[in-house]
Design a protein around this motif. Structure first.
Motif, PDB file in Angstrom:
ATOM      1  N   UNK A   3      -9.079  58.023 -59.521  1.00 64.33           N
ATOM      2  CA  UNK A   3     -10.341  57.121 -59.114  1.00 64.33           C
ATOM      3  C   UNK A   3     -10.749  56.446 -60.518  1.00 64.33           C
ATOM      4  N   UNK A   4     -10.835  57.215 -61.417  1.00 61.28           N
ATOM      5  CA  UNK A   4     -11.377  56.787 -62.822  1.00 61.28           C
ATOM      6  C   UNK A   4     -10.473  55.707 -63.343  1.00 61.28           C
ATOM      7  N   UNK A   5      -9.047  55.996 -63.016  1.00 60.81           N
ATOM      8  CA  UNK A   5      -8.253  54.873 -63.662  1.00 60.81           C
ATOM      9  C   UNK A   5      -7.811  53.788 -62.954  1.00 60.81           C
ATOM     10  N   UNK A   6      -8.502  53.939 -61.595  1.00 55.33           N
ATOM     11  CA  UNK A   6      -7.788  52.895 -60.533  1.00 55.33           C
ATOM     12  C   UNK A   6      -6.464  52.920 -60.033  1.00 55.33           C
ATOM     13  N   UNK A   7      -5.974  54.126 -59.882  1.00 50.56           N
ATOM     14  CA  UNK A   7      -4.555  54.230 -59.344  1.00 50.56           C
ATOM     15  C   UNK A   7      -4.677  54.229 -57.861  1.00 50.56           C
ATOM     16  N   UNK A   8      -4.284  53.104 -57.498  1.00 52.00           N
ATOM     17  CA  UNK A   8      -4.050  52.707 -55.974  1.00 52.00           C
ATOM     18  C   UNK A   8      -3.016  51.811 -55.787  1.00 52.00           C
ATOM     19  N   UNK A   9      -2.774  51.845 -54.641  1.00 52.78           N
ATOM     20  CA  UNK A   9      -1.884  50.476 -53.876  1.00 52.78           C
ATOM     21  C   UNK A   9      -2.793  49.418 -53.582  1.00 52.78           C
ATOM     22  N   UNK A  10      -2.578  48.353 -54.178  1.00 58.40           N
ATOM     23  CA  UNK A  10      -3.463  47.320 -53.760  1.00 58.40           C
ATOM     24  C   UNK A  10      -3.532  47.029 -52.130  1.00 58.40           C
ATOM     25  N   UNK A  11      -4.621  46.655 -51.533  1.00 53.11           N
ATOM     26  CA  UNK A  11      -4.941  46.839 -50.148  1.00 53.11           C
ATOM     27  C   UNK A  11      -4.136  45.753 -49.651  1.00 53.11           C
ATOM     28  N   UNK A  12      -3.647  44.673 -50.095  1.00 47.21           N
ATOM     29  CA  UNK A  12      -2.835  43.595 -49.376  1.00 47.21           C
ATOM     30  C   UNK A  12      -1.319  44.174 -49.044  1.00 47.21           C
ATOM     31  N   UNK A  13      -0.920  45.236 -49.952  1.00 43.43           N
ATOM     32  CA  UNK A  13       0.274  45.840 -49.650  1.00 43.43           C
ATOM     33  C   UNK A  13       0.067  47.110 -48.377  1.00 43.43           C
ATOM     34  N   UNK A  14      -1.324  47.434 -48.823  1.00 46.27           N
ATOM     35  CA  UNK A  14      -1.412  48.838 -47.610  1.00 46.27           C
ATOM     36  C   UNK A  14      -1.615  48.353 -46.475  1.00 46.27           C
ATOM     37  N   UNK A  15      -2.189  47.152 -46.209  1.00 50.88           N
ATOM     38  CA  UNK A  15      -2.964  46.395 -45.084  1.00 50.88           C
ATOM     39  C   UNK A  15      -2.020  45.080 -44.957  1.00 50.88           C
ATOM     40  N   UNK A  16      -0.826  44.888 -44.665  1.00 52.70           N
ATOM     41  CA  UNK A  16      -0.140  43.465 -44.775  1.00 52.70           C
ATOM     42  C   UNK A  16      -0.699  42.552 -43.451  1.00 52.70           C
ATOM     43  N   UNK A  17      -1.147  41.303 -44.061  1.00 49.48           N
ATOM     44  CA  UNK A  17      -1.683  40.226 -43.271  1.00 49.48           C
ATOM     45  C   UNK A  17      -3.262  40.381 -43.551  1.00 49.48           C
ATOM     46  N   UNK A  18      -3.822  40.997 -44.335  1.00 46.16           N
ATOM     47  CA  UNK A  18      -5.110  41.151 -44.476  1.00 46.16           C
ATOM     48  C   UNK A  18      -5.543  39.802 -45.318  1.00 46.16           C
ATOM     49  N   UNK A  19      -6.594  39.099 -44.969  1.00 45.62           N
ATOM     50  CA  UNK A  19      -6.919  37.915 -45.664  1.00 45.62           C
ATOM     51  C   UNK A  19      -7.202  38.134 -47.028  1.00 45.62           C
ATOM     52  N   UNK A  20      -6.888  37.110 -47.909  1.00 43.10           N
ATOM     53  CA  UNK A  20      -7.094  37.407 -49.444  1.00 43.10           C
ATOM     54  C   UNK A  20      -8.433  37.703 -49.984  1.00 43.10           C
ATOM     55  N   UNK A  21      -9.355  36.838 -49.292  1.00 45.59           N
ATOM     56  CA  UNK A  21     -10.825  36.963 -49.968  1.00 45.59           C
ATOM     57  C   UNK A  21     -11.238  38.599 -49.691  1.00 45.59           C
ATOM     58  N   UNK A  22     -10.910  39.000 -48.358  1.00 41.95           N
ATOM     59  CA  UNK A  22     -11.329  40.559 -48.184  1.00 41.95           C
ATOM     60  C   UNK A  22     -10.708  41.400 -49.005  1.00 41.95           C
ATOM     61  N   UNK A  23      -9.414  41.305 -49.162  1.00 46.81           N
ATOM     62  CA  UNK A  23      -8.330  41.975 -50.104  1.00 46.81           C
ATOM     63  C   UNK A  23      -8.947  42.124 -51.580  1.00 46.81           C
ATOM     64  N   UNK A  24      -9.262  40.904 -52.204  1.00 44.94           N
ATOM     65  CA  UNK A  24      -9.849  40.598 -53.345  1.00 44.94           C
ATOM     66  C   UNK A  24     -10.963  41.523 -53.519  1.00 44.94           C
ATOM     67  N   UNK A  25     -12.035  41.551 -52.665  1.00 38.29           N
ATOM     68  CA  UNK A  25     -13.123  42.152 -52.636  1.00 38.29           C
ATOM     69  C   UNK A  25     -12.913  43.686 -52.774  1.00 38.29           C
ATOM     70  N   UNK A  26     -11.953  44.164 -51.910  1.00 41.00           N
ATOM     71  CA  UNK A  26     -11.976  45.570 -51.878  1.00 41.00           C
ATOM     72  C   UNK A  26     -11.247  46.087 -52.991  1.00 41.00           C
ATOM     73  N   UNK A  27     -10.414  45.436 -53.541  1.00 48.28           N
ATOM     74  CA  UNK A  27      -9.758  45.670 -55.065  1.00 48.28           C
ATOM     75  C   UNK A  27     -10.531  45.713 -56.059  1.00 48.28           C
ATOM     76  N   UNK A  28     -11.531  44.762 -56.202  1.00 42.62           N
ATOM     77  CA  UNK A  28     -12.696  44.930 -57.205  1.00 42.62           C
ATOM     78  C   UNK A  28     -13.462  45.826 -57.182  1.00 42.62           C
ATOM     79  N   UNK A  29     -13.564  46.095 -55.724  1.00 45.50           N
ATOM     80  CA  UNK A  29     -14.739  47.407 -55.710  1.00 45.50           C
ATOM     81  C   UNK A  29     -14.372  48.578 -56.071  1.00 45.50           C
ATOM     82  N   UNK A  30     -13.046  49.132 -56.034  1.00 49.69           N
ATOM     83  CA  UNK A  30     -12.500  50.291 -56.243  1.00 49.69           C
ATOM     84  C   UNK A  30     -11.756  50.192 -57.634  1.00 49.69           C
ATOM     85  N   UNK A  31     -12.097  49.291 -58.418  1.00 50.60           N
ATOM     86  CA  UNK A  31     -10.768  49.005 -59.592  1.00 50.60           C
ATOM     87  C   UNK A  31     -11.344  50.211 -60.675  1.00 50.60           C
TER      88      UNK A  31
END
Length: 508
Positions: free
Chosen positions: A206-234
């Motif tokens: 969590x501290x280092x932001x070690x996660x699979x980007x949500x666009x790869x974990x949830x294929x087809x997710x719209x880019x704006x939502x994916x970018x919001x999630x990735x920024x939130x848990x960075x």
């Protein structure tokens, strides 16, 4: 798993209970009755806040144990647990509405606990209850006893609605944004963003932001939502240091803007369809990203772990080297009998008494010869240093016997110690051989209060204790005592140097 946040009746009235899983005795020992004084909070859709206060504690028989357990209860609240909704894949839209309410509550009231676990949400009324934080924690722990082993509390972090969805190292607003992003990741991808089951490694991910980007974990997710999630848990470091637009952690308003109001669009509305080729491509990209990420993270952590070990080893080697060097230098500076004739060794040995030079005496002997003499001189040396420190004086309280005799042998406040009237003669052997024998006579002077050093070799003279030394604050002049001795001394060559190998002592 037996649920510990329960709805039941107390005296015919509906109540909300938090089962601690503890017997009455264990409950009392843990002093959990104080939990009754802690408040929760009910948040209404219009932002109205209402406190929720536990009423009392009751002993109740449940389905989880054969023996009754203690339940802290308060006014009933009709709602579903947020963490249970998050786990139910068939109710993603309901869970999404629950997240909308949770985000609204976090905006309406500051300081709410970030944990989704144990939060109760009434979807029909839009109300949400945040129970007392410590009370929820106790109940969740009781629900998952195997995840909280007493011997290894660092393993098996809370899952699906607990530690994998929060970052307690952040400030309140950023902490809420992180949890909102992590929950949305869980809802839209069906997986946790940080799935590590080891608590320490989970927090590090969590501290280092070690996660699979949500666009790869949830294929087809719209880019704006994916970018919001990735920024939130960075990574906390990246979010704190990178102030460029679109890179900082988002505010809760950004989530409300994308998610819309309660009972609006469902989870599927955030996706666009993909054909099989696109799905396969994203799956391959996700696998490659995960593989590369694992290698990078593992390599970095390996270097960090081993850097600490290497640093420690280098420090140990350096310290060991300094110690060895110190020993070598000390040994090189120790006195020896090199170049001395046998008679010089005897003169040096007995002359060292008065100046309390136990190291010089030790250099004159071989193995255990003169052990009692050396211990006696060592004890007097230590005692003299202790007394000097007590009296805050750098001047020795001991005067060599020969110096005292030369000054007139008058009563003195100083402690007289040492050898006088030394006479010795060779009995057998000569300088050309490897063994030589001498007979020596002398007087050993000791302070009057020290007692008589008697025996084959002089026994260790025990100096006065610190309390006795205090009594010498205003000493009176006194004469020392002299004891005549005759020693039979054997010297041998050790690596070419004469050393005293044996002393046989008699009292005259």
């Amino acid at each position: 798993m037996a649920e510990r946040i329960i709805h039941f009746e107390v005296e015919g009235k509906a109540a909300l209970g938090f089962d601690t899983g503890l017997s009455s005795q264990a409950f009392a020992q843990a002093k959990l009755a104080q939990f009754i004084t802690q408040e929760g909070l009910i948040v209404y859709p219009d932002g109205k806040l209402e406190p929720w206060q536990p009423s009392a504690v009751i002993e109740r028989s449940g389905a989880a144990e054969d023996t009754p357990t203690m339940v802290i209860w308060g006014p009933d609240f009709k709602g579903e647990r947020f963490d249970f909704l998050l786990k139910d894949e068939a109710r993603r839209d309901d869970a999404l509405d629950a997240l909308r309410l949770w985000i609204g509550a976090q905006s309406a009231a500051k300081g709410l606990p970030p944990w989704p676990a144990g939060v109760l949400i009434n979807l029909s009324e839009g109300t949400i209850l945040f129970p007392p934080d410590r009370l929820v924690t106790r109940s969740i722990q009781a629900e998952h006893p195997t995840q909280f082993p007493p011997e290894d509390s660092g393993k098996d972090a809370w899952f699906d609605g607990a530690e994998s969805l929060v970052n307690t190292e952040l400030a309140e607003e950023e902490e809420a944004a992180f949890t909102a992003g992590a929950i949305l990741y869980r809802l839209l991808s069906g997986t946790l963003p940080f799935p590590n089951r080891d608590q320490d490694l989970l927090h590090q991910d969590i501290r280092e932001g070690v996660f699979l980007p949500v666009r790869l974990a949830a294929p087809g997710l719209d880019e704006k939502t994916a970018a919001l999630i990735d920024r939130a848990i960075a990574s906390s470091k990246n979010a704190a240091s990178n102030k460029a637009p679109g890179k900082t952690r988002p505010a809760l308003d950004e989530f409300r803007e994308i998610l819309g109001p309660i009972h609006s669009q469902g989870a599927d509305a955030f996706f666009h369809p993909l054909d099989e080729a696109e799905q396969a491509k994203i799956a391959e990209e996700g696998a490659q990203f995960q593989k590369k990420k694992d290698l990078t993270v593992n390599a970095r952590r390996f270097v960090i772990r081993n850097a600490a070990i290497i640093t420690a080893i280098c420090a140990i080697v350096l310290i060991a080297g300094l110690i060895v060097r110190s020993v070598v230098v000390s040994n090189a500076n120790l006195p020896t009998t090199a170049g001395m004739e046998s008679a010089e060794v005897i003169e040096t040995y007995y002359g060292a008494f008065g100046v309390l030079d136990h190291t010089l005496m030790d250099a004159c002997v071989f193995k255990k010869a003169g052990k009692g003499d050396i211990e006696m001189v060592t004890n007097l040396f230590v005692m003299d240093k202790v007394r000097s420190a007590y009296e805050t004086s750098m001047v020795s309280n001991i005067i060599p016997a020969e110096k005292w005799l030369e000054s007139g042998a008058e009563p003195t406040v100083l402690q007289v110690f040492g050898v006088s009237d030394l006479n010795f003669s060779r009995i057998s052997g000569d300088e050309s051989g490897d063994e030589i024998h001498y007979r020596a006579s002398y007087i050993l002077w000791v302070p009057a209060g020290f007692g008589s050093p008697t025996g084959a070799e002089a026994e260790s003279v025990e100096g006065p204790s610190l309390d006795e030394a205090n009594a010498y604050a205003e000493p009176a002049p006194i004469l020392p005592k002299g004891y005549p001795y005759t020693d039979e001394i054997t010297l041998i060559r050790v690596k070419g140097n004469w050393r005293i190998a044996e002393i046989n002592r008699t009292v005259n």
